[in-house]
Each structure stands twice: as structure tokens, then as C-alpha cells.
Design a protein around this motif. Structure first.
Motif, PDB file in Angstrom:
ATOM      1  N   MET A 234       0.834  -1.205   0.000  1.00 35.94           N
ATOM      2  CA  MET A 234       0.000   0.000   0.000  1.00 35.94           C
ATOM      3  C   MET A 234       0.867   1.253   0.000  1.00 35.94           C
ATOM      4  SD  MET A 234      -3.040  -1.096   2.546  1.00 35.94           S
ATOM      5  CE  MET A 234      -4.517  -0.334   1.939  1.00 35.94           C
ATOM      6  N   LYS A 235       1.984   1.207   0.706  1.00 35.16           N
ATOM      7  CA  LYS A 235       2.896   2.347   0.764  1.00 35.16           C
ATOM      8  C   LYS A 235       3.521   2.593  -0.606  1.00 35.16           C
ATOM      9  CE  LYS A 235       5.680   3.864   4.534  1.00 35.16           C
ATOM     10  NZ  LYS A 235       6.671   3.528   5.556  1.00 35.16           N
ATOM     11  N   VAL A 236       3.933   1.516  -1.252  1.00 34.36           N
ATOM     12  CA  VAL A 236       4.564   1.627  -2.564  1.00 34.36           C
ATOM     13  C   VAL A 236       3.557   2.128  -3.606  1.00 34.36           C
ATOM     14  CG1 VAL A 236       5.624   0.294  -4.453  1.00 34.36           C
ATOM     15  CG2 VAL A 236       6.300  -0.122  -2.080  1.00 34.36           C
ATOM     16  N   ASN A 237       2.350   1.629  -3.572  1.00 39.24           N
ATOM     17  CA  ASN A 237       1.334   1.982  -4.570  1.00 39.24           C
ATOM     18  C   ASN A 237       0.496   3.192  -4.172  1.00 39.24           C
ATOM     19  OD1 ASN A 237       1.884  -0.115  -6.491  1.00 39.24           O
ATOM     20  ND2 ASN A 237       1.053  -1.525  -4.992  1.00 39.24           N
ATOM     21  N   LYS A 238       0.818   3.806  -3.066  1.00 38.40           N
ATOM     22  CA  LYS A 238       0.143   5.005  -2.576  1.00 38.40           C
ATOM     23  C   LYS A 238      -1.379   4.821  -2.493  1.00 38.40           C
ATOM     24  CE  LYS A 238       3.787   7.963  -4.312  1.00 38.40           C
ATOM     25  NZ  LYS A 238       4.143   9.048  -5.200  1.00 38.40           N
ATOM     26  N   VAL A 239      -1.764   3.744  -1.854  1.00 38.34           N
ATOM     27  CA  VAL A 239      -3.184   3.441  -1.652  1.00 38.34           C
ATOM     28  C   VAL A 239      -3.525   3.785  -0.209  1.00 38.34           C
ATOM     29  CG1 VAL A 239      -4.938   1.617  -1.667  1.00 38.34           C
ATOM     30  CG2 VAL A 239      -3.070   1.573  -3.322  1.00 38.34           C
ATOM     31  N   GLN A 240      -4.665   4.463  -0.025  1.00 39.21           N
ATOM     32  CA  GLN A 240      -5.074   4.824   1.328  1.00 39.21           C
ATOM     33  C   GLN A 240      -5.836   3.673   1.958  1.00 39.21           C
ATOM     34  OE1 GLN A 240      -7.344   8.382   1.147  1.00 39.21           O
ATOM     35  NE2 GLN A 240      -5.596   9.689   0.662  1.00 39.21           N
ATOM     36  N   GLN A 241      -5.625   3.533   3.264  1.00 33.24           N
ATOM     37  CA  GLN A 241      -6.359   2.506   3.985  1.00 33.24           C
ATOM     38  C   GLN A 241      -7.781   2.972   4.232  1.00 33.24           C
ATOM     39  OE1 GLN A 241      -4.105   1.785   7.538  1.00 33.24           O
ATOM     40  NE2 GLN A 241      -3.342  -0.140   6.734  1.00 33.24           N
ATOM     41  N   ARG A 242      -8.722   2.042   4.176  1.00 33.97           N
ATOM     42  CA  ARG A 242     -10.117   2.369   4.455  1.00 33.97           C
ATOM     43  C   ARG A 242     -10.320   2.459   5.960  1.00 33.97           C
ATOM     44  NH1 ARG A 242     -13.935  -1.751   1.569  1.00 33.97           N
ATOM     45  NH2 ARG A 242     -12.330  -3.191   2.199  1.00 33.97           N
ATOM     46  N   GLN A 243     -11.144   3.387   6.340  1.00 31.52           N
ATOM     47  CA  GLN A 243     -11.479   3.545   7.755  1.00 31.52           C
ATOM     48  C   GLN A 243     -12.597   2.573   8.099  1.00 31.52           C
ATOM     49  OE1 GLN A 243      -9.972   5.480   9.979  1.00 31.52           O
ATOM     50  NE2 GLN A 243      -8.511   6.158   8.439  1.00 31.52           N
ATOM     51  N   ASN A 244     -12.472   1.966   9.272  1.00 27.53           N
ATOM     52  CA  ASN A 244     -13.496   1.041   9.740  1.00 27.53           C
ATOM     53  C   ASN A 244     -14.646   1.855  10.322  1.00 27.53           C
ATOM     54  OD1 ASN A 244     -14.880  -1.177  10.499  1.00 27.53           O
ATOM     55  ND2 ASN A 244     -13.409  -1.901  12.014  1.00 27.53           N
ATOM     56  N   LYS A 245     -15.821   1.812   9.693  1.00 27.45           N
ATOM     57  CA  LYS A 245     -16.938   2.641  10.112  1.00 27.45           C
ATOM     58  C   LYS A 245     -18.048   1.822  10.769  1.00 27.45           C
ATOM     59  CE  LYS A 245     -16.183   6.222   6.695  1.00 27.45           C
ATOM     60  NZ  LYS A 245     -16.776   7.015   5.629  1.00 27.45           N
ATOM     61  N   ARG A 246     -17.677   0.801  11.501  1.00 24.82           N
ATOM     62  CA  ARG A 246     -18.689  -0.003  12.182  1.00 24.82           C
ATOM     63  C   ARG A 246     -19.160   0.709  13.443  1.00 24.82           C
ATOM     64  NH1 ARG A 246     -16.523  -6.193  12.163  1.00 24.82           N
ATOM     65  NH2 ARG A 246     -16.408  -6.435   9.927  1.00 24.82           N
ATOM     66  N   LYS A 247     -20.453   0.654  13.669  1.00 25.20           N
ATOM     67  CA  LYS A 247     -21.006   1.239  14.878  1.00 25.20           C
ATOM     68  C   LYS A 247     -21.207   0.132  15.900  1.00 25.20           C
ATOM     69  CE  LYS A 247     -23.426   5.064  12.697  1.00 25.20           C
ATOM     70  NZ  LYS A 247     -24.726   5.722  12.513  1.00 25.20           N
ATOM     71  N   LYS A 248     -20.989   0.481  17.153  1.00 25.29           N
ATOM     72  CA  LYS A 248     -21.196  -0.495  18.207  1.00 25.29           C
ATOM     73  C   LYS A 248     -22.685  -0.719  18.408  1.00 25.29           C
ATOM     74  CE  LYS A 248     -17.035   0.445  20.866  1.00 25.29           C
ATOM     75  NZ  LYS A 248     -16.521   0.815  22.173  1.00 25.29           N
ATOM     76  N   ALA A 249     -23.040  -1.966  18.578  1.00 25.62           N
ATOM     77  CA  ALA A 249     -24.447  -2.296  18.820  1.00 25.62           C
ATOM     78  C   ALA A 249     -24.781  -1.924  20.260  1.00 25.62           C
ATOM     79  CB  ALA A 249     -24.689  -3.771  18.589  1.00 25.62           C
ATOM     80  N   ARG A 250     -25.854  -1.166  20.414  1.00 25.87           N
ATOM     81  CA  ARG A 250     -26.247  -0.738  21.752  1.00 25.87           C
ATOM     82  C   ARG A 250     -27.316  -1.670  22.287  1.00 25.87           C
ATOM     83  NH1 ARG A 250     -26.667   5.831  21.510  1.00 25.87           N
ATOM     84  NH2 ARG A 250     -24.503   6.199  20.943  1.00 25.87           N
ATOM     85  N   LYS A 251     -27.235  -1.919  23.568  1.00 26.36           N
ATOM     86  CA  LYS A 251     -28.249  -2.744  24.208  1.00 26.36           C
ATOM     87  C   LYS A 251     -29.493  -1.900  24.448  1.00 26.36           C
ATOM     88  CE  LYS A 251     -25.117  -5.854  26.635  1.00 26.36           C
ATOM     89  NZ  LYS A 251     -24.727  -6.368  27.943  1.00 26.36           N
ATOM     90  N   LYS A 252     -30.643  -2.515  24.239  1.00 30.33           N
ATOM     91  CA  LYS A 252     -31.886  -1.800  24.472  1.00 30.33           C
ATOM     92  C   LYS A 252     -32.116  -1.707  25.977  1.00 30.33           C
ATOM     93  CE  LYS A 252     -34.127  -3.246  20.222  1.00 30.33           C
ATOM     94  NZ  LYS A 252     -35.278  -3.958  19.655  1.00 30.33           N
ATOM     95  N   LYS A 253     -32.520  -0.535  26.412  1.00 28.12           N
ATOM     96  CA  LYS A 253     -32.803  -0.341  27.821  1.00 28.12           C
ATOM     97  C   LYS A 253     -34.207  -0.833  28.114  1.00 28.12           C
ATOM     98  CE  LYS A 253     -29.752   3.533  28.754  1.00 28.12           C
ATOM     99  NZ  LYS A 253     -29.671   4.904  29.260  1.00 28.12           N
ATOM    100  N   ARG A 254     -34.323  -1.660  29.141  1.00 27.16           N
ATOM    101  CA  ARG A 254     -35.629  -2.159  29.539  1.00 27.16           C
ATOM    102  C   ARG A 254     -36.155  -1.320  30.687  1.00 27.16           C
ATOM    103  NH1 ARG A 254     -35.590  -8.381  30.768  1.00 27.16           N
ATOM    104  NH2 ARG A 254     -33.403  -8.478  30.377  1.00 27.16           N
ATOM    105  N   ASP A 255     -37.461  -1.174  30.697  1.00 23.29           N
ATOM    106  CA  ASP A 255     -38.079  -0.493  31.823  1.00 23.29           C
ATOM    107  C   ASP A 255     -37.949  -1.400  33.048  1.00 23.29           C
ATOM    108  OD1 ASP A 255     -38.828   1.579  30.187  1.00 23.29           O
ATOM    109  OD2 ASP A 255     -40.796   0.735  29.745  1.00 23.29           O
ATOM    110  N   LYS A 256     -37.586  -0.808  34.165  1.00 24.18           N
ATOM    111  CA  LYS A 256     -37.433  -1.593  35.375  1.00 24.18           C
ATOM    112  C   LYS A 256     -38.804  -1.986  35.883  1.00 24.18           C
ATOM    113  CE  LYS A 256     -33.000   0.225  36.756  1.00 24.18           C
ATOM    114  NZ  LYS A 256     -32.222   0.837  37.817  1.00 24.18           N
ATOM    115  N   GLU A 257     -38.959  -3.279  36.134  1.00 20.64           N
ATOM    116  CA  GLU A 257     -40.238  -3.794  36.598  1.00 20.64           C
ATOM    117  C   GLU A 257     -40.301  -3.667  38.118  1.00 20.64           C
ATOM    118  OE1 GLU A 257     -42.912  -7.847  36.116  1.00 20.64           O
ATOM    119  OE2 GLU A 257     -40.859  -7.790  35.403  1.00 20.64           O
TER     120      GLU A 257
END
Length: 64
Positions: free
Chosen positions: A12-35
Motif C-alpha cells: 500500500m505504501k509503494v502503490n500510494k493506496v489509502q487505507q479504508r477507515q473502519n466505520k462499524r457502529k457499536k451495537a447498543r443494548k436496548k434499555k428495559r423499563d425496570k419492573e
């Protein structure tokens, strides 16, 4: 001996290619109403007040 990742970085350095950025979002846990349970409901779930059976003489079940 180089690893594949090292070889890829070098290429990649020799061919001057840019690395792709990892754009994954973290999965959020759903908040439950407290019973809200009453003390009576909690005791019922725990089995307080139910008949208790044990093995008695001769292997028969008897209520305690």
C-alpha cells in the motif's frame, strides 16, 4: 519471513493506496423499563408459602 499484514502495508505504501477507515457502529443494548414488584409478588415467585414435601419413612412423600 513477513506476515501478510506487513506485506500489505508495504504494498500500500509503494502503490500510494489509502487505507479504508473502519466505520462499524457499536451495537447498543436496548434499555428495559425496570419492573416494580411488590414484596408479596417477590415472595410468591420465590415459592414462600407453598407446601413442602420430603421423603418420609419407606420412601413416601410427606408434607412438612
Amino acid at each position: 519471513m513477513r506476515t501478510i499484514q506487513q506485506e500489505l502495508k508495504k504494498w500500500m505504501k509503494v502503490n500510494k493506496v489509502q487505507q479504508r477507515q473502519n466505520k462499524r457502529k457499536k451495537a447498543r443494548k436496548k434499555k428495559r423499563d425496570k419492573e416494580r414488584l411488590t414484596e408479596r409478588e417477590i415472595k410468591e415467585l420465590m415459592g414462600v408459602g407453598r407446601p413442602v414435601y420430603r421423603r418420609g419413612k419407606g420412601g413416601a412423600f410427606r408434607q412438612r
